[in-house]
Design a protein around this motif. Sequence first.
Motif, PDB file in Angstrom:
ATOM      1  N   THR A 297      -3.266   7.363   5.760  1.00 16.29           N
ATOM      2  CA  THR A 297      -3.795   8.674   6.158  1.00 16.29           C
ATOM      3  C   THR A 297      -4.253   8.635   7.607  1.00 16.29           C
ATOM      4  O   THR A 297      -3.975   9.550   8.390  1.00 16.29           O
ATOM      5  CB  THR A 297      -4.967   9.076   5.246  1.00 16.29           C
TER       6      THR A 297
ATOM      7  N   SER B 114       2.564  12.606 -10.388  1.00 11.30           N
ATOM      8  CA  SER B 114       2.477  11.162 -10.234  1.00 11.30           C
ATOM      9  C   SER B 114       3.730  10.498 -10.786  1.00 11.30           C
ATOM     10  O   SER B 114       4.123  10.757 -11.917  1.00 11.30           O
ATOM     11  CB  SER B 114       1.248  10.637 -10.979  1.00 11.30           C
TER      12      SER B 114
ATOM     13  N   ASP C 154       0.810  -1.218   0.000  1.00 13.35           N
ATOM     14  CA  ASP C 154       0.000   0.000   0.000  1.00 13.35           C
ATOM     15  C   ASP C 154       0.844   1.268   0.000  1.00 13.35           C
ATOM     16  O   ASP C 154       0.315   2.359  -0.227  1.00 13.35           O
ATOM     17  CB  ASP C 154      -0.921   0.027   1.232  1.00 13.35           C
TER      18      ASP C 154
ATOM     19  N   ARG D   7       1.813  12.801  -3.080  1.00 13.40           N
ATOM     20  CA  ARG D   7       0.957  12.420  -4.205  1.00 13.40           C
ATOM     21  C   ARG D   7       1.742  11.464  -5.087  1.00 13.40           C
ATOM     22  O   ARG D   7       2.960  11.624  -5.230  1.00 13.40           O
ATOM     23  CB  ARG D   7       0.566  13.674  -5.006  1.00 13.40           C
ATOM     24  N   PRO D   8       1.141  10.461  -5.683  1.00 19.97           N
ATOM     25  CA  PRO D   8      -0.282  10.147  -5.727  1.00 19.97           C
ATOM     26  C   PRO D   8      -0.653   9.028  -4.766  1.00 19.97           C
ATOM     27  O   PRO D   8      -1.511   8.207  -5.082  1.00 19.97           O
ATOM     28  CB  PRO D   8      -0.443   9.681  -7.167  1.00 19.97           C
TER      29      PRO D   8
ATOM     30  N   ASP E  96      -2.415   6.696  -2.465  1.00 17.10           N
ATOM     31  CA  ASP E  96      -3.831   6.549  -2.165  1.00 17.10           C
ATOM     32  C   ASP E  96      -3.987   5.420  -1.157  1.00 17.10           C
ATOM     33  O   ASP E  96      -4.226   4.271  -1.511  1.00 17.10           O
ATOM     34  CB  ASP E  96      -4.618   6.253  -3.441  1.00 17.10           C
ATOM     35  N   SER E  97      -3.807   5.757   0.105  1.00 20.15           N
ATOM     36  CA  SER E  97      -3.874   4.755   1.166  1.00 20.15           C
ATOM     37  C   SER E  97      -4.627   5.334   2.357  1.00 20.15           C
ATOM     38  O   SER E  97      -4.038   6.020   3.196  1.00 20.15           O
ATOM     39  CB  SER E  97      -2.465   4.318   1.597  1.00 20.15           C
TER      40      SER E  97
END
Length: 362
Positions: free
Chosen positions: A322, A189, A48, A314-315, A317-318
């Motif tokens: 967070t 990204s 992740d 970024r990027p 996404d976890s």
Amino acid sequence: MVVFFVGCDRQSADAQFETYQDRLANVLDISPQAPDDFSFPPFPPTRDLTLPVEDIRINLLDAYELRKCGLFNLIAERNSILGKVQDKTRQLRYELLFLNGLQHCLTVLPKDAELYNTLKDYQEQKQRLLPIYLWNMLTTGEEWRQQLTLHHRAFAPQKLYGFNEALNAYTYTQHLAERIKVTPATAQSPTQTITQTTSSSAPATTAAATQAVSTAQIDRLLSYQEKLHPYHYAGQLFYSIEHATHWLNTITSMLTEQEKTIPCGENRNQQKATYLNNVFHKHFVTTLQPYLAQLDSQYQQIQPYLQTLLQPPRPLDSPTFTQYYQYYLAGTQHQAFRDATLSHVAFWQRTFKRCNIRVGSR
């Protein structure tokens, strides 16, 4: 879910909190209660957190030309069997050494050489990827990841091992991060294709110039990694803070529920209050309060470095990371710990004032 177990180690944090609670409960003539089970955000799995890094290749003919400025051997080493299985810290080390070599090549090669503009492009692309290598090192490298994974055993009072090693490592890593940082314009990204452009057409704001990092400075990172290896410091600190918070809240709740049963005032027998005061001084003031202060102090010293170094890029996404970041690094957990400590002390201040007991008296 976490369940508290008190083993035979009477110096453990559990044993100290349990003894403190037992003595208080004995004076109050009630049964002590164990803290409720609790859960807290885990450190996410490697999959992740890993950010992909674009594989930027240099063609063999160009690589051969790099013999003229001493970069060819470094590339050959990286492409060897051992080079391909480097850990995350050594991967970052290679990238920094490679940039040093590139800069040397750009210095010694004629600016009208066919290879010159290609190397300028490589330099810009490599600089842009450095923060990603650093992120992957901190979150997926074995020794560094071990520091952040929750270690389900609280520090014992006076035995908060690994603090100096962790603080030194993160202080130095933050210093290194400042030297390789990129401007906000480059926070794109890493999965996007980085197109090769000539140096004349590249935007001036694409990348901040990476400050030179000497080989000795780069190798210091390996030394810090080695010193981190025996410890789970940050993860154990976070667990210890959570553990202490729940014990404090449990004991404070028990005391508050019994507050009206503690007689105080003129012409009243204050023996119970006196006994409680003795327990407070013997177990809380002598052992637990210094322990809580040490947890608080060490967290405040190391947290700014962790908060900055692990700012989610970024990027990424976890949602799990967070949550982890907000709870441990942005201060949510620490604030709950301080609130629990203040609430516990407030009970004693109230009681001592009501019973006219001078703080510090025995």
